[in-house]
Design a protein around this motif. Structure first.
Motif, PDB file in Angstrom:
ATOM      1  N   LEU A  33      32.432 -11.889  62.403  1.00 35.06           N
ATOM      2  CA  LEU A  33      31.346 -11.786  61.444  1.00 35.06           C
ATOM      3  C   LEU A  33      30.258 -12.790  61.783  1.00 35.06           C
ATOM      4  N   GLY A  34      29.031 -12.317  61.874  1.00 34.01           N
ATOM      5  CA  GLY A  34      27.885 -13.195  62.081  1.00 34.01           C
ATOM      6  C   GLY A  34      27.073 -13.267  60.811  1.00 34.01           C
ATOM      7  N   THR A  35      26.479 -14.420  60.491  1.00 34.17           N
ATOM      8  CA  THR A  35      25.666 -14.564  59.286  1.00 34.17           C
ATOM      9  C   THR A  35      24.365 -15.287  59.602  1.00 34.17           C
ATOM     10  N   ALA A  36      23.374 -15.058  58.754  1.00 30.48           N
ATOM     11  CA  ALA A  36      22.095 -15.752  58.866  1.00 30.48           C
ATOM     12  C   ALA A  36      21.419 -15.752  57.503  1.00 30.48           C
ATOM     13  N   SER A  37      20.574 -16.755  57.252  1.00 29.45           N
ATOM     14  CA  SER A  37      19.858 -16.865  55.987  1.00 29.45           C
ATOM     15  C   SER A  37      18.410 -16.437  56.148  1.00 29.45           C
ATOM     16  N   GLY A  38      17.808 -16.008  55.031  1.00 26.10           N
ATOM     17  CA  GLY A  38      16.408 -15.597  55.056  1.00 26.10           C
ATOM     18  C   GLY A  38      16.194 -14.398  55.949  1.00 26.10           C
ATOM     19  N   THR A  39      15.071 -14.384  56.671  1.00 25.31           N
ATOM     20  CA  THR A  39      14.762 -13.256  57.546  1.00 25.31           C
ATOM     21  C   THR A  39      15.232 -13.497  58.979  1.00 25.31           C
ATOM     22  N   THR A  40      16.022 -14.542  59.202  1.00 24.84           N
ATOM     23  CA  THR A  40      16.578 -14.828  60.519  1.00 24.84           C
ATOM     24  C   THR A  40      17.463 -13.660  60.966  1.00 24.84           C
ATOM     25  N   SER A  41      17.400 -13.313  62.236  1.00 27.61           N
ATOM     26  CA  SER A  41      18.201 -12.216  62.762  1.00 27.61           C
ATOM     27  C   SER A  41      19.685 -12.538  62.731  1.00 27.61           C
ATOM     28  N   VAL A  42      20.496 -11.517  62.443  1.00 26.39           N
ATOM     29  CA  VAL A  42      21.950 -11.643  62.470  1.00 26.39           C
ATOM     30  C   VAL A  42      22.441 -10.976  63.745  1.00 26.39           C
ATOM     31  N   VAL A  43      23.241 -11.693  64.523  1.00 26.73           N
ATOM     32  CA  VAL A  43      23.798 -11.148  65.749  1.00 26.73           C
ATOM     33  C   VAL A  43      25.249 -10.771  65.503  1.00 26.73           C
ATOM     34  N   ALA A  44      25.556  -9.487  65.683  1.00 30.27           N
ATOM     35  CA  ALA A  44      26.940  -9.016  65.651  1.00 30.27           C
ATOM     36  C   ALA A  44      27.415  -9.098  67.099  1.00 30.27           C
ATOM     37  N   THR A  45      28.380  -9.980  67.368  1.00 28.56           N
ATOM     38  CA  THR A  45      28.773 -10.291  68.739  1.00 28.56           C
ATOM     39  C   THR A  45      29.491  -9.154  69.437  1.00 28.56           C
ATOM     40  N   SER A  46      29.395  -9.139  70.762  1.00 33.82           N
ATOM     41  CA  SER A  46      29.968  -8.100  71.613  1.00 33.82           C
ATOM     42  C   SER A  46      31.476  -7.960  71.414  1.00 33.82           C
ATOM     43  N   ILE A  47      31.964  -6.738  71.516  1.00 33.49           N
ATOM     44  CA  ILE A  47      33.401  -6.458  71.502  1.00 33.49           C
ATOM     45  C   ILE A  47      33.730  -5.595  72.717  1.00 33.49           C
ATOM     46  N   THR A  48      35.006  -5.484  73.063  1.00 30.65           N
ATOM     47  CA  THR A  48      35.442  -4.591  74.130  1.00 30.65           C
ATOM     48  C   THR A  48      36.001  -3.332  73.482  1.00 30.65           C
ATOM     49  N   ALA A  49      35.341  -2.213  73.733  1.00 26.59           N
ATOM     50  CA  ALA A  49      35.692  -0.956  73.084  1.00 26.59           C
ATOM     51  C   ALA A  49      36.413  -0.018  74.040  1.00 26.59           C
ATOM     52  N   PHE A  50      37.236   0.840  73.479  1.00 29.61           N
ATOM     53  CA  PHE A  50      37.939   1.877  74.226  1.00 29.61           C
ATOM     54  C   PHE A  50      36.930   2.912  74.755  1.00 29.61           C
ATOM     55  N   GLY A  51      35.869   3.085  74.026  1.00 29.79           N
ATOM     56  CA  GLY A  51      34.856   4.104  74.310  1.00 29.79           C
ATOM     57  C   GLY A  51      34.863   5.100  73.178  1.00 29.79           C
ATOM     58  N   GLY A  52      33.735   5.340  72.590  1.00 29.21           N
ATOM     59  CA  GLY A  52      33.650   6.233  71.445  1.00 29.21           C
ATOM     60  C   GLY A  52      32.457   5.854  70.605  1.00 29.21           C
ATOM     61  N   LEU A  53      32.685   5.538  69.339  1.00 30.68           N
ATOM     62  CA  LEU A  53      31.606   5.247  68.410  1.00 30.68           C
ATOM     63  C   LEU A  53      31.596   3.767  68.053  1.00 30.68           C
ATOM     64  N   LEU A  54      30.461   3.128  68.271  1.00 26.33           N
ATOM     65  CA  LEU A  54      30.274   1.721  67.900  1.00 26.33           C
ATOM     66  C   LEU A  54      29.516   1.688  66.582  1.00 26.33           C
ATOM     67  N   LEU A  55      30.021   0.924  65.627  1.00 27.24           N
ATOM     68  CA  LEU A  55      29.364   0.764  64.330  1.00 27.24           C
ATOM     69  C   LEU A  55      28.919  -0.676  64.161  1.00 27.24           C
ATOM     70  N   ALA A  56      27.682  -0.864  63.738  1.00 26.76           N
ATOM     71  CA  ALA A  56      27.164  -2.180  63.367  1.00 26.76           C
ATOM     72  C   ALA A  56      26.966  -2.139  61.855  1.00 26.76           C
ATOM     73  N   VAL A  57      27.664  -3.008  61.138  1.00 28.87           N
ATOM     74  CA  VAL A  57      27.640  -3.017  59.677  1.00 28.87           C
ATOM     75  C   VAL A  57      26.997  -4.318  59.211  1.00 28.87           C
ATOM     76  N   TYR A  58      25.963  -4.207  58.391  1.00 26.95           N
ATOM     77  CA  TYR A  58      25.255  -5.377  57.864  1.00 26.95           C
ATOM     78  C   TYR A  58      25.210  -5.293  56.339  1.00 26.95           C
ATOM     79  N   GLY A  59      25.327  -6.430  55.674  1.00 24.72           N
ATOM     80  CA  GLY A  59      25.259  -6.468  54.224  1.00 24.72           C
ATOM     81  C   GLY A  59      24.509  -7.701  53.755  1.00 24.72           C
ATOM     82  N   ARG A  60      23.951  -7.590  52.553  1.00 25.00           N
ATOM     83  CA  ARG A  60      23.180  -8.703  51.993  1.00 25.00           C
ATOM     84  C   ARG A  60      23.327  -8.688  50.481  1.00 25.00           C
ATOM     85  N   ASN A  61      23.468  -9.864  49.884  1.00 27.85           N
ATOM     86  CA  ASN A  61      23.587  -9.995  48.436  1.00 27.85           C
ATOM     87  C   ASN A  61      22.566 -11.030  47.990  1.00 27.85           C
ATOM     88  N   ASN A  62      21.408 -10.561  47.536  1.00 28.36           N
ATOM     89  CA  ASN A  62      20.350 -11.517  47.191  1.00 28.36           C
ATOM     90  C   ASN A  62      19.512 -11.114  45.995  1.00 28.36           C
TER      91      ASN A  62
END
Length: 125
Positions: A33-62
């Motif tokens: 899990l990567g986090t950032a405050s304000g409008t700073t970019s959030v980086v979801a770090t690289s993973i090693t995938a089998f091959g298929g569908l990659l999902l990037a999930v972002y959430g914010r509670n403000n």
């Protein structure tokens, strides 16, 4: 239709959620899990995938509705802004080959609050 119940015991929490189903898919791997405050970019770090569908999930509670920047090469699947404006989330997807996925970056337009992001991959079932 299934139904689910989630119990939150913290009176200060503003929970929200979205359940998304991908048919004929199996869980592959999940990143850190990567986090950032304000409008700073959030980086979801690289993973090693089998091959298929990659999902990037972002959430914010403000307390306000948010717009999220689409990571390069990805498409938006779900955008959620609660009616009360207390939480928001987005899911982006991209078809990937087996191997390292590389990081994905997004940010929220809202100046307050914290954004969290994570990568996970699905493989054919």
């Amino acid at each position: 239709g299934s139904s689910y119940t989630f119990t939150i015991n913290d009176p200060l929490s503003l929970p929200s959620g979205t359940i998304v189903t991908f048919r004929n898919a199996a869980y592959d791997t999940i990143g850190w899990l990567g986090t950032a405050s304000g409008t700073t970019s959030v980086v979801a770090t690289s993973i090693t995938a089998f091959g298929g569908l990659l999902l990037a999930v972002y959430g914010r509670n403000n307390g306000v509705s948010n717009t999220f920047a689409t990571p390069s090469g990805m498409s938006q699947v779900v955008l959620y802004n609660s009616a009360a404006g207390n939480a928001s989330g987005v899911i982006f997807s991209e078809t990937v080959a087996a191997g390292a996925t590389g990081s994905r970056t997004s940010n929220s337009t809202a100046a307050s609050g914290t954004t969290a992001g994570i990568l996970l991959s699905l493989k054919p079932a």
